[in-house]
Each structure stands twice: as C-alpha cells, then as structure tokens.
Write a protein that holds these residues in place. Sequence first.
Motif, PDB file in Angstrom:
ATOM      1  N   HIS A  28      -2.958   5.101  10.366  1.00 63.60           N
ATOM      2  CA  HIS A  28      -2.689   6.509  10.263  1.00 63.60           C
ATOM      3  C   HIS A  28      -1.208   6.576   9.148  1.00 63.60           C
ATOM      4  O   HIS A  28      -0.507   5.617   9.083  1.00 63.60           O
ATOM      5  N   TYR A  29      -1.431   7.515   8.300  1.00 61.30           N
ATOM      6  CA  TYR A  29      -0.314   7.444   7.224  1.00 61.30           C
ATOM      7  C   TYR A  29       0.062   9.020   7.162  1.00 61.30           C
ATOM      8  O   TYR A  29      -0.475   9.707   7.317  1.00 61.30           O
ATOM      9  N   TRP A  30       1.233   8.876   6.313  1.00 64.68           N
ATOM     10  CA  TRP A  30       1.611  10.290   5.894  1.00 64.68           C
ATOM     11  C   TRP A  30       2.384  10.121   4.502  1.00 64.68           C
ATOM     12  O   TRP A  30       2.933   9.166   4.282  1.00 64.68           O
TER      13      TRP A  30
ATOM     14  N   LEU B 131       0.887  -1.046  -0.054  1.00 66.43           N
ATOM     15  CA  LEU B 131      -0.006  -0.019   0.119  1.00 66.43           C
ATOM     16  C   LEU B 131       0.936   1.266  -0.032  1.00 66.43           C
ATOM     17  O   LEU B 131       0.773   2.220  -0.825  1.00 66.43           O
ATOM     18  N   GLU B 132       1.815   1.304   0.748  1.00 65.18           N
ATOM     19  CA  GLU B 132       2.918   2.380   0.707  1.00 65.18           C
ATOM     20  C   GLU B 132       3.461   2.886  -0.618  1.00 65.18           C
ATOM     21  O   GLU B 132       3.606   3.947  -0.827  1.00 65.18           O
TER      22      GLU B 132
ATOM     23  N   GLY C 254       6.147  10.860  -6.462  1.00 64.39           N
ATOM     24  CA  GLY C 254       6.815  11.926  -5.666  1.00 64.39           C
ATOM     25  C   GLY C 254       6.261  12.293  -4.556  1.00 64.39           C
ATOM     26  O   GLY C 254       6.888  12.958  -3.711  1.00 64.39           O
ATOM     27  N   TRP C 255       5.330  11.634  -3.961  1.00 67.02           N
ATOM     28  CA  TRP C 255       4.687  11.670  -2.625  1.00 67.02           C
ATOM     29  C   TRP C 255       4.373  10.349  -1.887  1.00 67.02           C
ATOM     30  O   TRP C 255       3.222   9.991  -1.800  1.00 67.02           O
ATOM     31  N   PRO C 256       5.372   9.639  -1.807  1.00 66.89           N
ATOM     32  CA  PRO C 256       5.381   8.349  -1.163  1.00 66.89           C
ATOM     33  C   PRO C 256       4.668   8.228   0.092  1.00 66.89           C
ATOM     34  O   PRO C 256       4.880   9.133   0.880  1.00 66.89           O
ATOM     35  N   ALA C 257       3.965   7.061   0.567  1.00 65.39           N
ATOM     36  CA  ALA C 257       3.320   7.321   1.581  1.00 65.39           C
ATOM     37  C   ALA C 257       3.874   6.155   2.670  1.00 65.39           C
ATOM     38  O   ALA C 257       4.698   5.232   2.187  1.00 65.39           O
ATOM     39  N   THR C 258       3.696   6.574   3.909  1.00 69.29           N
ATOM     40  CA  THR C 258       4.463   5.697   4.992  1.00 69.29           C
ATOM     41  C   THR C 258       3.164   5.264   5.885  1.00 69.29           C
ATOM     42  O   THR C 258       2.116   6.268   6.552  1.00 69.29           O
ATOM     43  N   PHE C 259       2.550   3.927   6.234  1.00 69.03           N
ATOM     44  CA  PHE C 259       1.521   3.596   7.011  1.00 69.03           C
ATOM     45  C   PHE C 259       2.050   3.269   8.499  1.00 69.03           C
ATOM     46  O   PHE C 259       2.898   2.246   8.618  1.00 69.03           O
ATOM     47  N   GLY C 260       2.216   4.111   9.427  1.00 70.18           N
ATOM     48  CA  GLY C 260       2.676   3.849  10.777  1.00 70.18           C
ATOM     49  C   GLY C 260       1.637   2.771  11.571  1.00 70.18           C
ATOM     50  O   GLY C 260       2.059   2.228  12.655  1.00 70.18           O
ATOM     51  N   ARG C 261       0.460   2.918  10.973  1.00 67.76           N
ATOM     52  CA  ARG C 261      -0.510   2.078  11.676  1.00 67.76           C
ATOM     53  C   ARG C 261      -1.416   1.519  10.483  1.00 67.76           C
ATOM     54  O   ARG C 261      -1.898   2.340   9.845  1.00 67.76           O
TER      55      ARG C 261
END
Length: 166
Positions: free
Chosen positions: A63-65, A38-39, A46-53
């Motif tokens: 929760h992601y950014w 998903l990340e 240019g805007w990769p995601a990181t899923f912390g939860r």
Amino acid sequence: MTFVSSSKDTHNLTFTLVTEFDAAKERVWDVWEDPRKLERWWGPPGWPATFGRHEFHPGGLCHYWMTGPDGEKAYGWWRFLAISPHDRLEIEDGFANEDGSPLDPEDSATFTVTFEEAGAGTRMTTVSAFRSLEQLERMAEMGMEEGMKEASGQIDAILAEAQAVR
C-alpha cells in the motif's frame, strides 16, 4: 539512467519502458526490494511515494501513496504475483482508497519487470499490461509514460549512493 525506449502497443494492450543503469542486477533489484529506496524513486519528481506496507514475497501486498506539491495524495496498491530474485517481478496494481483497499478491483493492471545484464550494467524492462484499450488510453492520458520515465530517472542517484558506501 539511459533511456532506451518506450512504446504503446494498442493491439496487445501493453506499454513498455526500457532503461539501462550502470550497476549490477543485484543493485538495481534492491531499489524494488528495499521500501525506503523504492520510496525515493517510485513517484515522479515532486510526487514522492510512501510505502506503508511492503510485503516483498509472492502474494504479498503493498500500500503506498504519492504526495503532490500541494499535499494532495494519490493512493495505490500492489500484489506481488511472482518474484524471481534479481531477474523478474510480476505485480498486479491499481488505485486504492486511503486504507489501501482497491478503489475498483476490476480496474487493476499488471506489470512485469525484468532485469538483464547489459554490458557492465543492467537493462530494466517494464511491461504494463492492461485489461482494455480504454484502460490503456486512460493511463496514457494521465501521463503514465512521462511519469515512468521521470520516476526511473531518479534511480541513478540511489545507485550512486550505494556505490559510494561500498
């Protein structure tokens, strides 16, 4: 990915994106269920995601950014409302603070993702439903349509890797 269509319906306060992939439903489903996959596609290029939860069950929270090229971070949250494996996801989402808490709980929207067989592949339909015309228009102005198309366009590479491993 084959882009099929996108449409904004101001009467029903929805935005719909339809795409098709040359892979079975189970494999397309996996790019939602596996947070590391998903990340790799949730944010536009240019805007990769990181899923912390990533609690993939009804009632589960995410929760992601997304991190922009200049290091800027855009935070978001999800709550899984319904999960029907390989067929349907329903998710409430919104903008978040850095800690994952909703920036404005009243400014959330929902999106429903359905997966259908389409020939030898899968059709994925995403319908985003908004609380107001203002919210729909604001998201459209922020580039939601193009961002969703670009993000979905990254799924093929993940599916190709999964196929090569098999």
